[in-house]
Design a protein around this motif. Structure first.
Motif, PDB file in Angstrom:
ATOM      1  N   ASP A  32     -54.083   8.594  34.377  1.00 18.26           N
ATOM      2  CA  ASP A  32     -52.979   9.051  33.794  1.00 18.26           C
ATOM      3  C   ASP A  32     -51.869   8.346  33.426  1.00 18.26           C
TER       4      ASP A  32
ATOM      5  N   SER B 142     -42.655  19.482  40.506  1.00 16.17           N
ATOM      6  CA  SER B 142     -42.274  18.202  40.951  1.00 16.17           C
ATOM      7  C   SER B 142     -40.608  18.427  41.290  1.00 16.17           C
TER       8      SER B 142
ATOM      9  N   LYS C 273     -45.004   8.965  41.000  1.00  7.31           N
ATOM     10  CA  LYS C 273     -45.770   8.046  41.737  1.00  7.31           C
ATOM     11  C   LYS C 273     -45.879   7.871  43.043  1.00  7.31           C
TER      12      LYS C 273
ATOM     13  N   LEU D 184     -45.321  19.897  34.502  1.00  6.38           N
ATOM     14  CA  LEU D 184     -45.198  18.921  35.778  1.00  6.38           C
ATOM     15  C   LEU D 184     -43.886  18.991  36.293  1.00  6.38           C
TER      16      LEU D 184
ATOM     17  N   ARG E 298     -41.840  14.821  31.818  1.00  3.56           N
ATOM     18  CA  ARG E 298     -42.434  15.731  32.541  1.00  3.56           C
ATOM     19  C   ARG E 298     -42.475  17.127  32.314  1.00  3.56           C
TER      20      ARG E 298
ATOM     21  N   ILE F 110     -46.552  10.717  35.509  1.00  8.73           N
ATOM     22  CA  ILE F 110     -46.992  11.209  36.870  1.00  8.73           C
ATOM     23  C   ILE F 110     -45.996  10.871  37.711  1.00  8.73           C
TER      24      ILE F 110
ATOM     25  N   THR G 153     -52.096  14.946  41.641  1.00 11.92           N
ATOM     26  CA  THR G 153     -51.472  14.169  40.281  1.00 11.92           C
ATOM     27  C   THR G 153     -50.407  15.198  39.552  1.00 11.92           C
ATOM     28  N   ARG G 154     -51.160  16.445  39.596  1.00  7.04           N
ATOM     29  CA  ARG G 154     -50.238  17.505  38.765  1.00  7.04           C
ATOM     30  C   ARG G 154     -49.649  18.476  39.499  1.00  7.04           C
TER      31      ARG G 154
ATOM     32  N   LYS H 273     -57.664  17.109  30.207  1.00  5.43           N
ATOM     33  CA  LYS H 273     -56.749  16.375  29.754  1.00  5.43           C
ATOM     34  C   LYS H 273     -56.949  15.806  28.291  1.00  5.43           C
TER      35      LYS H 273
ATOM     36  N   ILE I 223     -45.821  17.478  30.085  1.00  9.30           N
ATOM     37  CA  ILE I 223     -47.069  17.361  30.725  1.00  9.30           C
ATOM     38  C   ILE I 223     -47.574  18.721  31.458  1.00  9.30           C
TER      39      ILE I 223
END
Length: 822
Positions: free
Chosen positions: A808, A422, A532, A418, A816, A530, A584-585, A727, A819
């Motif tokens: 999640d 991100s 937000k 992740l 992160r 995750i 989300t990912r 998941k 993930i």
């Protein structure tokens, strides 16, 4: 003289007429001949001889008397028909024999037997009986004699009774109508009409007590409220619509069946005149039952609102319990930042199965850790500063070539985490997703206002013309209120609006808590779990509310033309859910609001084209299937390469690249795909979408809007199942709340779909055929199966949204860079 009873004027008049005719010795057409009810009169007429009969009867005080006239002529000569004229005290009724009806393409049908019910005399307020007289004139312009038969009878069962079935027979040339008076304690009734045979096609009409009564095929639509009918019809009538508190129920048999979905017999094609006597008779049964009282309306409204207010109460309870748990954890001391890292069984949960040499285009994970993978809190901008900057525009906003190259390196790794996706500034991404919320509000306003105006026009047309074939209601459970014909179908959509608003409140609460944590520079909020972003959640809540509004608009007058009102925001809900699941990912590479809503606009445009051209046009289905397959391939390629593949100069590079990948990986070398999980998902997804395309091309379903919706829903369910499987495969957990929401979603959707498939009407068929599917109410005597579908689908969508919101939550204490992305 005052004490003696006066002689009956009708009897005296008949006696005088007969005496005058006898004394004068004139022909039979010179003066009326007294007639008797129930007696058959035979004779002949020509251009120089006509017949006049006088029928007298006595009407009792307060009694409505109805008289029916039956005539027959053996002549089929359309040039010289026999003319019948019936004169009453306040009206004249005339027709000819053979009686001619016109069908489709000016096809004509001739009937030699005709019977008509005369407009009944109004009940007199006098306390003593009154005498009435009816004259029947029979004439023809034929130079030769034409025989006729005449029979006049008084109807014994002219007035219908409440809750009592009445059976009778009708035909095109022998229509029937009856009188009904509202009982004192009844404000609304339902007229139920049934028949064992679907054809011949018939029309049921409700008309005010006005003469003449329109009871022939060409004029039955001139007055009152009417429906076409095969096996079943139902009309709700309210006392307030009839000042005299009584009305006529008229039954007309049509000469052809095309209006009810039937076909014209091949033996009567063409404009040749045909003589049908009693070949199209239909046995009917009519029952008039009281409708629901006003108290049931109140109970239904209380039930609707209280049922969904219970969701608000449950949400408050859950929020309170969560607050107590948070306070206890805060008092006991918070977990260390490293807690939860052990949730991953290894740095590479699926690396054991990766063959050697399959990391083409990837970099070692160690090179992506540290400063490149996770920005420290000190290097982040202040959480509360959301200042705009020209550099902060998304858009692939990075302008430096080395940053673009860095994206290509990071996003083409074999194992993505992740933190790799991100990397953009939180404020930039957050603003990007807030555009979803503001755009959907704008779309909702501009879409809903014309829709509301249009359905108001539809309802006005129905009320003014009385044509109940315009709207496809479940007439056995259609409860009017004000100008609305089926208030129950509109009320049952309140759940979408109430639960959509509740979801907005839940998202707002999470958003506020997240902002507070950001202001406090909480490390769990900055670098754990995750990222937000709530813009898509807000958009989903608005979409759920608008689905309720537009579904209510559709059910004001449901029909083939406006069904897309009911489905437009369903497409958007399904699309937004898929986007949220992907976001989300993949927070940095999700679609922008502009491209997403533009895609929805294309889908809705295709839905409109499908409504217009999708019935029988093969060319439309060929083009649509090609677009569907090509779009699936293009989207699959973009997803497979995480958006890092650009369309080449020839604008077909994406498809060329896809072909090259398939050739090199599957044919030339038969090697293992670089991104195995993504490849499996995309292969299954393409098989599903290609199957839909082939099905549509072969079967061409008439309900094109539902066909597209099915494509969206299947893709959403496929992606959600893939997400949950991956998941769990990555050793992540499902907390109690998302687990409960998943179970609730599955159970409620199963129940909702059961009621959805209880078809109560269908605009894919004619209005008369649709009414064969009508059923009585099943809930509180007010709601039908489709209303229960509205209730349950609103709850199911709400739980579905909660699944995406809470799925999640178990990752809130996981770094992160631990993930995985899938």
């Amino acid at each position: 003289m005052a004490g003696r009873a006066a002689p009956a004027p009708g009897a005296l008049l008949c006696a005088l007429l007969w005496a005058a005719a006898t004394a004068a010795g004139g022909g039979p057409g010179d003066s009326p001949a007294p007639g008797a009810f129930g007696r058959v009169y035979r004779g002949a007429v020509n251009i120089s001889a006509e017949r006049v009969y006088a029928f007298a009867y006595r009407s009792e005080p307060g009694q409505v008397d109805a008289v029916r006239v039956y005539v027959n002529s053996s002549s089929e000569n359309l040039r010289y028909p026999v003319l019948f004229v019936v004169r009453q005290q306040k009206g004249v009724l005339s027709w000819q024999v053979p009686l001619i009806f016109r069908g489709l393409y000016q096809r004509t049908y001739n009937y030699q037997e005709v019977s008509r019910t005369l407009c009944p005399s109004e009940p007199t307020p006098e306390t003593r009986p009154s005498d009435q007289i009816i004259f029947v004139d029979i004439a023809s312009m034929a130079p030769f004699n034409i025989a006729y038969e005449l029979l006049v009878t008084r109807l014994e069962n002219f007035q219908l009774e409440t809750n009592k079935a009445f059976n009778f027979t009708a035909s095109p040339s022998q229509p029937q109508y009856f009188l009904y008076k509202f009982p004192q304690d009844v404000d609304s009734v339902i007229i139920n009409v049934v028949s064992d045979a679907a054809y011949p096609c018939s029309v049921v009409s409700v008309q005010d007590i006005v003469c003449p009564v329109y009871d022939l095929d060409h004029n039955v639509e001139f007055n009152g409220v009417y429906q076409s009918m095969t096996k079943q019809a139902a009309i709700t009538v309210q006392r307030k619509d009839f000042p005299g508190e009584q009305f006529f129920v008229v039954f007309v048999i049509k000469p052809e069946d095309y209006a009810c979905g039937g076909s014209v017999p091949s033996s009567i094609h063409g404009n040749v005149n045909r003589t049908w006597n009693l070949q199209r008779t239909k046995n009917l049964q009519v029952t008039i039952v009281p409708s629901i009282k006003k108290s049931v309306y109140v109970q239904a409204m209380f039930f609707s609102f209280l049922s969904f207010l219970s969701f608000y109460l449950g949400s408050v309870v859950v929020a309170f319990v969560h607050y107590i748990r948070v306070q206890r954890k805060a008092s006991a001391g918070r977990l260390s930042p490293e807690h939860g890292s052990g949730m991953m069984t290894s740095s590479h949960p699926i690396s054991a199965s990766t063959p050697e040499g399959s990391s083409y285009g990837a970099i070692d994970e160690s090179s992506s850790s540290g400063g490149r993978q996770l920005s420290s809190p000190e290097r982040r901008p202040a959480a509360g500063s959301d200042t705009d900057s020209s550099v902060e525009e998304e858009s692939d906003f990075d302008t430096m070539p080395e940053i673009e190259s860095d994206k290509n390196i990071i996003r083409t790794k074999v194992f993505l985490y992740l933190s790799d996706l991100s990397r953009k500034d939180r404020r930039i991404v957050s603003k990007k997703y807030k555009i979803y919320f503001w755009n959907i509000i704008t779309i909702a306003v501009f879409y809903a206002l014309p829709v509301i105006q249009l359905v108001i026009t539809y309802q006005t047309v129905v009320n003014v013309t009385g044509n109940q074939d315009i709207c496809y209601y479940n007439f056995l459970c259609a409860h009017p209120l004000g100008v609305l014909s089926a208030f129950n179908n509109i009320l049952s959509n309140v759940g979408h609006m109430m639960l959509g608003f509740l979801f907005l409140l839940i998202v707002l609460r999470r958003d506020i808590l997240h902002r507070r944590a950001m202001e406090m520079k909480d490390i769990y909020t900055l670098d754990y779990g995750i990222p937000k972003h709530f813009g898509l959640f807000y958009a989903m809540g608005i979409a759920l509310m608008m689905e309720g509004v537009l579904s209510a608009c559709y059910h004001v007058c449901p029909n083939y033309s406006n069904f897309q009102f009911d489905t437009s925001f369903m497409y958007m809900i399904a699309g937004l859910c898929m986007l949220k699941l992907y976001q989300t990912r993949h927070p940095d590479i999700n679609a922008s609001a502009y491209s997403a809503y533009a895609s929805f606009a294309v889908v809705i445009s295709l839905a409109v084209l499908g409504v217009v051209f999708g019935k029988n046009d093969v060319w439309f289905w060929v083009i649509f299937s090609m677009i569907h397959v090509l779009a699936s391939l293009a989207l699959s390629t973009q997803i497979y390469y995480m958006g890092r593949f650009k369309i080449g100069e020839c604008h077909v590079g994406i498809f060329r690249r896809a072909v090259m990948v398939l050739y090199t990986d599957c044919i030339q070398q038969c090697s293992r795909p670089m991104y195995m999980d993504r490849m499996v998902l995309l292969i299954v997804g393409n098989v599903v979408n290609w199957s839909f395309a082939i099905f549509g091309l072969l079967y061409r379903p008439r309900d094109f809007a539902s066909y597209i919706l099915g494509i969206f829903i299947c893709n959403l369910l496929l992606y959600l199942a893939f997400y949950i499987i991956m998941k769990l495969r990555s050793s992540e957990k499902l907390l109690p709340i998302p687990m409960f929401c998943i179970v609730a979603t599955a159970v409620v959707w199963a129940a909702a779909l059961y009621f959805f498939f209880q078809t109560l009407s269908s605009w894919e068929e004619t209005p008369a055929e649709s009414r064969e599917k009508n059923r009585p109410c099943i809930l509180l005597g007010f709601f039908d199966d489709h209303d229960v579908w509205h209730f349950l689908s609103a709850a199911a969508l709400f739980f579905s949204f909660l699944v995406l919101l809470t799925l999640d939550d178990d990752l809130d204490t996981v770094r992160r860079d631990k993930i995985p992305v899938f």
